[in-house]
Design a protein around this motif. Structure first.
Motif, mmCIF file in Angstrom:
data_model
loop_
_atom_site.group_PDB
_atom_site.id
_atom_site.type_symbol
_atom_site.label_atom_id
_atom_site.label_comp_id
_atom_site.label_asym_id
_atom_site.label_seq_id
_atom_site.Cartn_x
_atom_site.Cartn_y
_atom_site.Cartn_z
ATOM 1 N N ALA A 80 62.113 -9.741 61.721
ATOM 2 C CA ALA A 80 62.893 -8.917 60.801
ATOM 3 C C ALA A 80 64.232 -8.526 61.400
ATOM 4 C CB ALA A 80 62.113 -7.649 60.439
ATOM 5 N N ASN A 81 65.164 -8.192 60.527
ATOM 6 C CA ASN A 81 66.371 -7.493 60.972
ATOM 7 C C ASN A 81 66.002 -6.038 61.232
ATOM 8 O OD1 ASN A 81 66.026 -7.336 58.026
ATOM 9 N ND2 ASN A 81 67.946 -6.203 58.016
ATOM 10 N N LEU A 95 51.877 -3.715 55.759
ATOM 11 C CA LEU A 95 51.321 -4.933 56.367
ATOM 12 C C LEU A 95 50.078 -4.608 57.198
ATOM 13 C CD1 LEU A 95 54.657 -6.653 57.487
ATOM 14 C CD2 LEU A 95 53.218 -7.257 55.514
ATOM 15 N N ARG A 96 49.421 -3.515 56.871
ATOM 16 C CA ARG A 96 48.318 -3.030 57.704
ATOM 17 C C ARG A 96 47.167 -4.016 57.827
ATOM 18 N NH1 ARG A 96 48.686 -0.585 52.922
ATOM 19 N NH2 ARG A 96 46.860 -0.349 51.561
ATOM 20 N N GLN A 97 46.956 -4.858 56.811
ATOM 21 C CA GLN A 97 45.848 -5.810 56.876
ATOM 22 C C GLN A 97 46.075 -6.897 57.912
ATOM 23 O OE1 GLN A 97 48.044 -5.436 54.400
ATOM 24 N NE2 GLN A 97 48.036 -7.165 52.965
ATOM 25 N N TYR A 98 47.321 -7.021 58.402
ATOM 26 C CA TYR A 98 47.641 -8.049 59.398
ATOM 27 C C TYR A 98 47.670 -7.502 60.824
ATOM 28 C CZ TYR A 98 48.939 -10.338 55.077
ATOM 29 O OH TYR A 98 48.909 -10.851 53.800
ATOM 30 N N HIS A 99 47.327 -6.226 60.990
ATOM 31 C CA HIS A 99 47.262 -5.625 62.334
ATOM 32 C C HIS A 99 48.565 -5.874 63.101
ATOM 33 C CE1 HIS A 99 42.802 -4.781 62.406
ATOM 34 N NE2 HIS A 99 42.910 -5.571 61.349
ATOM 35 N N VAL A 100 49.672 -5.451 62.519
ATOM 36 C CA VAL A 100 50.988 -5.732 63.095
ATOM 37 C C VAL A 100 51.240 -4.855 64.331
ATOM 38 C CG1 VAL A 100 53.471 -5.724 62.687
ATOM 39 C CG2 VAL A 100 51.911 -6.423 60.867
ATOM 40 N N THR A 153 52.456 -9.734 65.148
ATOM 41 C CA THR A 153 53.501 -8.998 65.849
ATOM 42 C C THR A 153 54.770 -9.003 65.015
ATOM 43 O OG1 THR A 153 52.658 -9.379 68.082
ATOM 44 C CG2 THR A 153 55.004 -8.979 67.891
ATOM 45 N N MET A 154 55.469 -7.880 65.034
ATOM 46 C CA MET A 154 56.771 -7.763 64.375
ATOM 47 C C MET A 154 57.852 -7.802 65.447
ATOM 48 S SD MET A 154 58.460 -7.313 61.479
ATOM 49 C CE MET A 154 57.088 -6.829 60.412
ATOM 50 N N ILE A 155 58.780 -8.727 65.321
ATOM 51 C CA ILE A 155 59.890 -8.829 66.264
ATOM 52 C C ILE A 155 61.196 -8.515 65.545
ATOM 53 C CG2 ILE A 155 61.270 -10.431 67.649
ATOM 54 C CD1 ILE A 155 58.813 -11.816 68.525
ATOM 55 N N PHE A 156 61.935 -7.556 66.087
ATOM 56 C CA PHE A 156 63.293 -7.292 65.620
ATOM 57 C C PHE A 156 64.222 -8.148 66.462
ATOM 58 C CE2 PHE A 156 61.300 -3.037 64.621
ATOM 59 C CZ PHE A 156 61.250 -3.252 63.246
ATOM 60 N N ALA A 157 64.547 -9.313 65.922
ATOM 61 C CA ALA A 157 65.156 -10.364 66.742
ATOM 62 C C ALA A 157 66.633 -10.129 67.074
ATOM 63 C CB ALA A 157 64.997 -11.720 66.045
ATOM 64 N N GLU A 158 67.254 -9.152 66.462
ATOM 65 C CA GLU A 158 68.644 -8.854 66.831
ATOM 66 C C GLU A 158 68.736 -8.222 68.212
ATOM 67 O OE1 GLU A 158 70.890 -7.316 62.960
ATOM 68 O OE2 GLU A 158 68.758 -6.814 62.965
ATOM 69 N N GLY A 159 67.632 -7.610 68.659
ATOM 70 C CA GLY A 159 67.616 -6.987 69.976
ATOM 71 C C GLY A 159 68.063 -5.548 69.975
ATOM 72 N N THR A 160 68.710 -5.113 68.889
ATOM 73 C CA THR A 160 69.160 -3.727 68.748
ATOM 74 C C THR A 160 69.354 -3.448 67.265
ATOM 75 O OG1 THR A 160 70.786 -2.092 69.502
ATOM 76 C CG2 THR A 160 71.628 -4.266 68.919
ATOM 77 N N ARG A 161 69.561 -2.200 66.931
ATOM 78 C CA ARG A 161 69.729 -1.843 65.522
ATOM 79 C C ARG A 161 71.131 -2.184 65.030
ATOM 80 N NH1 ARG A 161 67.450 4.240 66.591
ATOM 81 N NH2 ARG A 161 65.365 3.632 67.310
ATOM 82 N N ALA A 162 71.199 -2.665 63.805
ATOM 83 C CA ALA A 162 72.494 -2.902 63.157
ATOM 84 C C ALA A 162 72.888 -1.620 62.442
ATOM 85 C CB ALA A 162 72.395 -4.074 62.188
ATOM 86 N N LYS A 163 73.682 -0.796 63.097
ATOM 87 C CA LYS A 163 73.951 0.550 62.590
ATOM 88 C C LYS A 163 74.809 0.565 61.336
ATOM 89 C CE LYS A 163 73.363 2.654 67.132
ATOM 90 N NZ LYS A 163 73.977 3.478 68.207
ATOM 91 N N ASP A 164 75.473 -0.547 61.056
ATOM 92 C CA ASP A 164 76.269 -0.628 59.826
ATOM 93 C C ASP A 164 75.621 -1.552 58.804
ATOM 94 O OD1 ASP A 164 76.639 -3.045 61.061
ATOM 95 O OD2 ASP A 164 78.827 -2.980 61.034
#
Length: 247
Positions: A80-81, A95-100, A153-164
């Protein structure tokens, strides 16, 4: 208007958000100590239900769209972003059924009611960003738990938050490391919209009256693709969903 309303509604939001964290902290402790992972997960799920719908106290709506028929007996890597910390509760609840599980900074395992306890005992990976060996080791351990338990697993692939709200290029490291441990994992992009606006003025006031949206996109066909290509495909899918394709 949304900022003006934020001055009025933010204290109400913070009251109920904090109250949820305080109430569910001992419930987590009891459920985990006495009944183990499954009972603890139920408590965590309902904690995140409460945290998700605290947005009603800001007059904001929450929409989660998942038209994908995803298998529940297979590990999934959701990509995800990332726009704000308010991205996370809805992902856990819907997404609780997927044990994220999440890859989190090890610093978050201390000092935050409910959240720190869940990070310690919920099965995710808590990494030290200053210690690459420890980080890789923890992600590999997470991948093994995914494989043996059919977790996701959920990965935020940007590595940091996109504040804008504008997406940054996706990084491949976490995806590649997980795929070494779970090479047959299903790859599913998730597009997150407007949560950055909640904190566009900082922690006070929070922005009110937003339309928050999470959309689960079509799984990526990974046959013949390396991790870099998979990351690019996920990034492209999310950019298209958010109308942020680069020229």
């Amino acid at each position: 208007m949304s900022k003006f309303l934020g001055y009025i509604l933010t204290p109400v939001f913070y009251f109920f958000f904090t109250l949820s964290l305080l109430i569910f902290h001992p419930l987590q402790w009891i459920s985990f100590r006495l009944f183990g992972y499954r009972a603890h997960k139920v408590v965590v799920d309902y904690l995140n239900f409460c945290l998700t719908y605290c947005q009603i106290f800001l007059g904001s709506s929450t929409t989660f769209i998942n038209k994908q028929k995803l298998p529940q007996g297979r590990p999934v890597i959701f990509i995800a972003n990332h726009q704000s910390m308010y991205d996370i509760p809805a992902l856990i609840w819907f997404l609780r059924q997927y044990h994220v599980k999440f890859i989190s900074k090890i610093e978050l395992t201390k000092g935050i009611p409910s959240i720190s306890y869940n990070l310690k005992h919920g099965g995710g990976a808590n990494i030290n960003r200053k210690d690459s060996k420890q980080a890789v080791s923890e992600i590999i351990k997470l991948g093994r738990r995914m494989k043996s338990n059919n977790w996701s697993t959920m990965i935020f692939a940007e590595g940091t938050r996109a504040k804008d709200g504008q997406m940054k290029p996706f990084q491949v490291g976490g995806i590649a490391t997980l795929l070494k441990a779970v090479p047959d994992a299903l790859i599913v992009p998730v597009a997150i919209e407007n949560s950055w606006k909640i904190v566009q003025y900082g922690p006070f006031p929070l922005c009110a009256g937003l339309k928050l949206r999470w959309t689960v996109l079509s799984p990526i066909i990974t046959e013949g693709l390396n991790p870099e290509e998979i990351a690019l495909q996920a990034e492209k899918s999310i950019r298209i969903s958010l109308n942020q394709m680069k020229n």
